[in-house]
Design an enzyme around this catalytic site. Structure first.
Site, PDB file in Angstrom:
ATOM      1  N   ASP A 194      43.169  42.400  50.581  1.00 46.59           N
ATOM      2  CA  ASP A 194      43.726  43.333  49.601  1.00 46.59           C
ATOM      3  C   ASP A 194      44.316  44.503  50.385  1.00 46.59           C
ATOM      4  O   ASP A 194      43.753  44.900  51.408  1.00 46.59           O
ATOM      5  CB  ASP A 194      42.601  43.825  48.662  1.00 46.59           C
TER       6      ASP A 194
ATOM      7  N   SER B 284      47.755  35.362  39.190  1.00 43.03           N
ATOM      8  CA  SER B 284      48.064  36.489  38.290  1.00 43.03           C
ATOM      9  C   SER B 284      48.707  35.948  37.012  1.00 43.03           C
ATOM     10  O   SER B 284      49.270  34.861  36.998  1.00 43.03           O
ATOM     11  CB  SER B 284      49.082  37.435  38.939  1.00 43.03           C
TER      12      SER B 284
ATOM     13  N   CYS C  45      44.409  43.001  29.670  1.00 42.37           N
ATOM     14  CA  CYS C  45      45.286  41.831  29.523  1.00 42.37           C
ATOM     15  C   CYS C  45      46.016  41.728  28.178  1.00 42.37           C
ATOM     16  O   CYS C  45      47.226  41.489  28.167  1.00 42.37           O
ATOM     17  CB  CYS C  45      44.486  40.563  29.772  1.00 42.37           C
TER      18      CYS C  45
ATOM     19  N   LYS D  57      49.106  44.141  27.597  1.00 40.14           N
ATOM     20  CA  LYS D  57      50.120  43.912  28.633  1.00 40.14           C
ATOM     21  C   LYS D  57      50.764  42.536  28.471  1.00 40.14           C
ATOM     22  O   LYS D  57      51.982  42.396  28.574  1.00 40.14           O
ATOM     23  CB  LYS D  57      49.439  44.082  29.985  1.00 40.14           C
TER      24      LYS D  57
ATOM     25  N   LYS E  30      34.743  46.724  26.342  1.00 30.03           N
ATOM     26  CA  LYS E  30      33.775  45.891  25.630  1.00 30.03           C
ATOM     27  C   LYS E  30      32.464  45.927  26.403  1.00 30.03           C
ATOM     28  O   LYS E  30      32.400  46.537  27.480  1.00 30.03           O
ATOM     29  CB  LYS E  30      34.291  44.464  25.461  1.00 30.03           C
TER      30      LYS E  30
ATOM     31  N   ARG F  82      31.920  48.724  15.972  1.00 28.98           N
ATOM     32  CA  ARG F  82      31.785  47.325  16.417  1.00 28.98           C
ATOM     33  C   ARG F  82      30.933  46.485  15.474  1.00 28.98           C
ATOM     34  O   ARG F  82      30.666  45.315  15.763  1.00 28.98           O
ATOM     35  CB  ARG F  82      31.151  47.293  17.809  1.00 28.98           C
TER      36      ARG F  82
HETATM   37  N1  LIG Z   1      41.021  41.157  34.668  1.00 31.87           N
HETATM   38  C1  LIG Z   1      40.960  40.018  34.031  1.00 31.87           C
HETATM   39  O1  LIG Z   1      40.039  39.718  33.295  1.00 31.87           O
HETATM   40  C2  LIG Z   1      42.049  38.997  34.188  1.00 31.87           C
HETATM   41  C3  LIG Z   1      41.893  37.735  33.595  1.00 31.87           C
HETATM   42  C4  LIG Z   1      42.889  36.804  33.749  1.00 31.87           C
HETATM   43  C5  LIG Z   1      44.033  37.125  34.454  1.00 31.87           C
HETATM   44  N2  LIG Z   1      44.165  38.349  35.011  1.00 31.87           N
HETATM   45  C6  LIG Z   1      45.391  38.639  35.754  1.00 31.87           C
HETATM   46  O2  LIG Z   1      45.063  38.730  37.134  1.00 31.87           O
HETATM   47  C7  LIG Z   1      45.908  39.692  37.773  1.00 31.87           C
HETATM   48  C8  LIG Z   1      45.061  40.732  38.490  1.00 31.87           C
HETATM   49  O3  LIG Z   1      44.257  41.393  37.517  1.00 31.87           O
HETATM   50  P1  LIG Z   1      43.095  42.394  37.945  1.00 31.87           P
HETATM   51  O4  LIG Z   1      42.431  42.836  36.687  1.00 31.87           O
HETATM   52  O5  LIG Z   1      42.266  41.773  39.012  1.00 31.87           O
HETATM   53  O6  LIG Z   1      43.974  43.585  38.580  1.00 31.87           O
HETATM   54  P2  LIG Z   1      43.538  44.725  39.602  1.00 31.87           P
HETATM   55  O7  LIG Z   1      44.610  45.753  39.523  1.00 31.87           O
HETATM   56  O8  LIG Z   1      42.113  45.113  39.353  1.00 31.87           O
HETATM   57  O9  LIG Z   1      43.565  44.027  41.058  1.00 31.87           O
HETATM   58  C9  LIG Z   1      44.738  43.674  41.712  1.00 31.87           C
HETATM   59  C10 LIG Z   1      44.536  43.888  43.225  1.00 31.87           C
HETATM   60  O10 LIG Z   1      45.703  43.430  43.933  1.00 31.87           O
HETATM   61  C11 LIG Z   1      45.878  44.244  45.074  1.00 31.87           C
HETATM   62  N3  LIG Z   1      47.245  44.101  45.587  1.00 31.87           N
HETATM   63  C12 LIG Z   1      48.395  44.561  45.054  1.00 31.87           C
HETATM   64  N4  LIG Z   1      49.446  44.221  45.836  1.00 31.87           N
HETATM   65  C13 LIG Z   1      48.967  43.535  46.889  1.00 31.87           C
HETATM   66  C14 LIG Z   1      49.554  42.934  48.028  1.00 31.87           C
HETATM   67  N5  LIG Z   1      50.880  42.967  48.218  1.00 31.87           N
HETATM   68  N6  LIG Z   1      48.754  42.314  48.919  1.00 31.87           N
HETATM   69  C15 LIG Z   1      47.406  42.284  48.735  1.00 31.87           C
HETATM   70  N7  LIG Z   1      46.784  42.841  47.667  1.00 31.87           N
HETATM   71  C16 LIG Z   1      47.555  43.460  46.759  1.00 31.87           C
HETATM   72  C17 LIG Z   1      45.572  45.620  44.536  1.00 31.87           C
HETATM   73  O11 LIG Z   1      45.284  46.524  45.593  1.00 31.87           O
HETATM   74  C18 LIG Z   1      44.365  45.355  43.634  1.00 31.87           C
HETATM   75  O12 LIG Z   1      43.139  45.529  44.310  1.00 31.87           O
HETATM   76  C19 LIG Z   1      46.809  40.256  36.671  1.00 31.87           C
HETATM   77  O13 LIG Z   1      48.016  39.541  36.654  1.00 31.87           O
HETATM   78  C20 LIG Z   1      46.019  39.974  35.409  1.00 31.87           C
HETATM   79  O14 LIG Z   1      46.845  39.862  34.300  1.00 31.87           O
HETATM   80  C21 LIG Z   1      43.183  39.281  34.923  1.00 31.87           C
END
Ligand SMILES: NC(=O)c1ccc[n+]([C@@H]2O[C@H](COP(=O)([O-])OP(=O)(O)OC[C@H]3O[C@@H](n4cnc5c(N)ncnc54)[C@H](O)[C@@H]3O)[C@@H](O)[C@H]2O)c1
Length: 434
Positions: A17, A111, A256, A259, A319, A413
């Protein structure tokens, strides 16, 4: 990735990361995310075949398969601002994969992305003069925060999309093989790339739509004397409808739903389908209306003035069972309380550090108190915004005795026993109950 490491000891899983503080946190005892069961799994494989590292370049070079799981927030500027996905992190990742690679790889879109993103990924990755070939595969994540470990351990399905070419299908099979270590083959669905990408947005849109539908009818219940929990129970027994995602509440939150639906709205507009865009956008509008109208109901019950009154907010996470506060309805509630010049006293079991960050511009006007009994002391009302089960088990008589009277509980809730609270002496407001 922790689950893959646990289920597949034959794979080496390296997490990188750009945020070094996050990697350090994963390497410490204090993980950056609260998720029931996660710590145990991470600890069982950390240092064995799961590693958290900061050297992105070397790890790209050494990897055969790269899961891209970077953030894809809603764009805040330029064309599509407020709706489209901001794909800068995805593009930067594709470029850094290309720059560091000296062998072809499978790149997995983990993602959540707009449909046809893989096309751009492939153009960037395969526009090289190193003679390298990359296969892009879509493998959206369907886990829900709060139940992530159970969802990963026993998923309803795993979805993998790829090009319907020999190479594309081979790449899909390579990813399917990983999951097949613990997921039955019949639950691993393979599709073309675009179906897989669009399935994730569609799933979130349908789930959010159910919540907005039941929430919209909660307002009609309040006018008519019908009870939304009874309705949800009655219609949920219809197997065509089903019982899940029918719980009326102050509104959905999380990083999610909003967005991803906005992303879908943007895509529909982009493809010249304004009616479809408006239909899905209404799901979000109803959600915000549900939160705002809830605060208005509370305001009316407090004689239309809460200026200078202490109002306890029970729960700030979007939640229960998570410390995630992104798009939490509690956040909107607190902002509206501040508009009315009330004094919000916020309590939560896991989310106070995130609440402190989210409210950093108004920290002089709110109080953050971990202990719910303390938070309720001298308050005129309690607004329950997160369904932490611990709240149902509190000593509500003790809370009542410590509050200003008349004391109001708003159960955003529907997890509390309203009749019991009324007997204690509380004024009680539930969602979708007259
Ligand atoms: N949070 C959820 O429950 C969930 C569930 C399903 C899908 N998603 C999807 O997963 C993706 C990530 O969600 P999240 O909640 O983990 O987001 P988040 O913002 O918590 O984590 C994303 C991470 O990516 C890192 N990052 C950004 N650019 C980078 C790069 N070039 N190289 C390396 N690391 C990099 C950031 O520093 C960050 O730590 C999103 O597209 C989201 O829609 C999330």
């Amino acid at each position: 990735m922790a689950m893959i490491a646990k289920k597949c000891p034959q794979y080496q899983v390296k997490i990188v990361d750009i945020n070094v503080a996050r990697i350090n946190a994963w390497n410490s005892d204090n993980l950056p995310i609260y998720e029931p069961g996660l710590k145990e799994i991470v600890e069982s494989v950390k240092g064995k075949n799961l590693f958290f590292e900061t050297d992105i370049e070397t790890n790209i070079k050494e990897a055969d398969i790269i899961f891209v799981s970077v953030n894809t927030p809603t764009k805040t500027f330029g064309f599509g601002a407020g709706k489209a996905s901001d794909l800068q992190y995805i593009e930067k990742t594709a470029r850094s994969i290309l720059a560091a690679s000296n062998s072809g790889k499978i790149v997995v879109e983990k993602s959540t992305l707009p449909v046809r993103t893989a096309e751009s990924m492939e153009r960037i990755l395969n526009s090289n003069n190193k003679g390298l070939h990359f296969d892009v595969v879509s493998n959206p994540e369907f886990l829900a925060e709060g139940s992530a470990i159970a969802d990963l351990e026993n998923p309803d399905r795993v979805l993998i999309g790829g090009h319907q070419t020999e190479e594309g299908l081979a790449a899909v099979e390579e990813i399917a093989k990983i999951y097949a270590n613990w997921v039955p083959r019949e639950k691993i669905i393979t599709t073309n790339l675009w179906s897989s990408e669009l399935s994730k947005l569609t799933a979130n849109a349908f789930l959010a739509q159910r919540i907005s539908s039941i929430n919209s009818l909660s307002a009609l219940c309040e006018k008519t004397g019908a009870n939304i929990d009874e309705i949800a129970n009655a219609i949920g027994k219809d197997t065509r409808i089903g019982a899940k995602f029918l719980k009326a509440s102050i509104g959905f939150g999380g990083s999610c739903f909003k967005k991803d639906i906005l992303n879908l709205v943007y895509l529909c507009e982009h493809y010249g389908l304004p009616e479809v865009a408006a239909y899905w956008e209404s799901i979000i509008k109803i959600n915000e209306w549900q939160t705002t109208r809830s605060v208005k109901r509370v305001l009316r019950s407090l004689f239309n003035t809460i200026t200078g009154k202490k109002i306890a907010v029970f729960g700030f996470a979007f939640k229960a069972d998570t410390n995630d506060t992104r798009e939490s309805p509690a956040h909107l509630v607190v902002r509206e309380l501040l508009e009315e010049r009330a004094i919000p006293i916020i309590t939560d079991y896991k989310a106070l550090p995130d609440a402190k960050r989210d409210l950093s511009d108004v920290l002089d006007k709110v109080q953050l108190i971990e202990e719910p009994y303390e938070a309720a002391k001298n308050a005129h009302a309690i607004l329950l915004c997160t369904e932490w089960q611990q709240y149902a088990a509190l000593d509500w008589q003790r809370i009542y005795d410590s509050m200003s009277k008349p004391a109001l509980v708003f159960d955003g809730r529907n997890i509390l026993d309203g009749e019991k609270l009324k007997k204690i002496g509380f004024d009680f407001i539930g969602i979708g109950k007259a």
